[in-house]
Design an enzyme around this catalytic site. Structure first.
Site, PDB file in Angstrom:
ATOM      1  N   HIS A 269     -24.663  49.341  36.467  1.00  0.00           N
ATOM      2  CA  HIS A 269     -24.678  49.919  35.053  1.00  0.00           C
ATOM      3  C   HIS A 269     -23.873  49.458  34.302  1.00  0.00           C
ATOM      4  CE1 HIS A 269     -27.865  52.775  36.205  1.00  0.00           C
ATOM      5  NE2 HIS A 269     -26.988  53.803  36.395  1.00  0.00           N
TER       6      HIS A 269
ATOM      7  N   LEU B 178     -28.581  46.026  10.999  1.00  0.00           N
ATOM      8  CA  LEU B 178     -29.143  46.298  12.186  1.00  0.00           C
ATOM      9  C   LEU B 178     -29.559  48.164  12.012  1.00  0.00           C
ATOM     10  CD1 LEU B 178     -31.242  45.352  15.255  1.00  0.00           C
ATOM     11  CD2 LEU B 178     -28.878  46.024  16.232  1.00  0.00           C
TER      12      LEU B 178
ATOM     13  N   ASP C 165     -34.619  48.501  32.324  1.00  0.00           N
ATOM     14  CA  ASP C 165     -34.676  48.651  34.672  1.00  0.00           C
ATOM     15  C   ASP C 165     -34.399  47.472  34.913  1.00  0.00           C
ATOM     16  OD1 ASP C 165     -35.236  50.236  35.803  1.00  0.00           O
ATOM     17  OD2 ASP C 165     -37.563  50.056  35.564  1.00  0.00           O
TER      18      ASP C 165
HETATM   19  C1  FPP Z   1     -32.693  52.346  34.533  1.00  0.00           C
HETATM   20  O1  FPP Z   1     -32.408  51.571  35.416  1.00  0.00           O
HETATM   21  C2  FPP Z   1     -31.178  51.741  33.005  1.00  0.00           C
HETATM   22  C3  FPP Z   1     -31.392  52.989  32.879  1.00  0.00           C
HETATM   23  C4  FPP Z   1     -31.513  54.624  33.385  1.00  0.00           C
HETATM   24  C5  FPP Z   1     -29.781  52.890  32.288  1.00  0.00           C
HETATM   25  C6  FPP Z   1     -29.679  52.196  30.878  1.00  0.00           C
HETATM   26  C7  FPP Z   1     -28.761  52.347  30.843  1.00  0.00           C
HETATM   27  C8  FPP Z   1     -27.098  51.490  30.987  1.00  0.00           C
HETATM   28  C9  FPP Z   1     -28.491  50.068  30.570  1.00  0.00           C
HETATM   29  C10 FPP Z   1     -26.160  51.752  29.762  1.00  0.00           C
HETATM   30  C11 FPP Z   1     -25.299  52.584  28.867  1.00  0.00           C
HETATM   31  C12 FPP Z   1     -25.876  52.485  28.121  1.00  0.00           C
HETATM   32  C13 FPP Z   1     -25.098  52.456  27.291  1.00  0.00           C
HETATM   33  C14 FPP Z   1     -25.591  52.215  25.433  1.00  0.00           C
HETATM   34  C15 FPP Z   1     -24.013  52.976  26.720  1.00  0.00           C
HETATM   35  P1  FPP Z   1     -32.623  52.259  37.050  1.00  0.00           P
HETATM   36  O2  FPP Z   1     -30.995  52.029  36.922  1.00  0.00           O
HETATM   37  O3  FPP Z   1     -33.660  52.467  36.856  1.00  0.00           O
HETATM   38  O4  FPP Z   1     -32.742  50.176  37.895  1.00  0.00           O
HETATM   39  P2  FPP Z   1     -33.635  50.196  39.148  1.00  0.00           P
HETATM   40  O5  FPP Z   1     -35.058  50.868  38.630  1.00  0.00           O
HETATM   41  O6  FPP Z   1     -33.738  49.161  39.756  1.00  0.00           O
HETATM   42  O7  FPP Z   1     -33.132  51.885  39.849  1.00  0.00           O
END
Ligand code: FPP
Length: 238
Positions: free
Chosen positions: A33, A127, A16
């Protein structure tokens, strides 16, 4: 020899804070991201090197479709990039990839990429890397209930045979141990519909760092914290 007295068998991570990280750096969310993917690369590698059995990452929930289409496209693009750039190394490291979630609901290219990664690595014994995509914990439980009901209807099992074990075997995480340690970055303290059944006895860690800034140092700190926890599973440790 590992520096950790006791390692979790199964680590789950809610990555997050990518959006807030992008905001802090005054750049587009997509770049937050992208930086998040960099963080996850090193965590996957380290989990494999430490000999952790399973690592489950929450990459895209069933609710994430509600986000701005540009952000959804960026995440889907990163997913494709991730699979094409990482698959050789992951396979070489004996990593077995599994998608948790409804693959049929993914765009065709992404669906094909993840199915082919699963297919290519299914015999690997290192893993277990689980990537939750189009995933919801309640939906997973509903699906498991339907699967078992169908087996009862066909006469393959009796209602008495629906147990904690048979239910666990009907989940996406079939055959894997329960989650021992759940890490959610960015200071939020919620499960957000992630691995509801599997986290029944999980230990929780909520580092305040935003996911793109999560380093091996933060990971090691969480693992050391886990090693020091007194896990009782409802019983008593004298
Ligand atoms: C939460 O941050 C994160 C996500 C919704 C996506 C997580 C995805 C990745 C790290 C990359 C994609 C994954 C792969 C496997 C290639 P948020 O955007 O909700 O953060 P915020 O709460 O600060 O807005």
């Amino acid at each position: 020899m590992s520096e950790f007295a006791r390692l979790p068998r199964h680590v789950a991570i809610i990555m997050d804070g990518n959006g807030r990280w992008a905001k802090q750096h005054k750049i587009k969310i997509a770049l937050g991201h992208r930086q998040g993917v960099e963080a996850l690369r090193s965590i996957i590698r380290e989990s494999s090197d430490l000999g952790i059995e399973a690592l489950s990452l929450y990459a895209f929930s069933t609710e994430n479709w509600k986000r701005d289409p540009q952000e959804v496209d960026a995440l889907m693009g990163l997913l494709l990039e991730f699979f094409s750039s990482e698959i050789d190394e992951l396979d070489e490291k004996n990593v077995c990839i599994r998608i948790l979630g409804d693959k049929a609901g993914l765009p065709e290219k992404q669906r094909q990429a993840v199915v082919s990664a699963e297919e290519r690595t299914k015999g690997n014994t290192g893993l277990h890397l689980n990537i939750a995509l189009n995933y919801g914990g309640r939906a997973e439980l509903v699906l498991a209930a339907r699967t078992l009901a169908e087996r009862v209807r066909k006469g393959e099992m009796t209602p008495d045979e629906i147990t904690e074990e048979t239910l666990a075997q009907a989940l996406y995480t079939k055959g894997l141990p329960d989650v021992d340690l759940l890490i959610r970055t960015s200071g939020e303290m919620r499960l957000s519909n992630f691995l509801l059944y599997q986290c029944a006895y999980a230990e929780f860690e909520f580092p305040t760092v935003l996911w793109p800034d999560f380093t091996l140092d933060h990971y090691h700190r969480a693992l050391r914290e886990f090693a020091g926890r007194d896990r009782r599973f409802g019983g008593r440790n004298e």
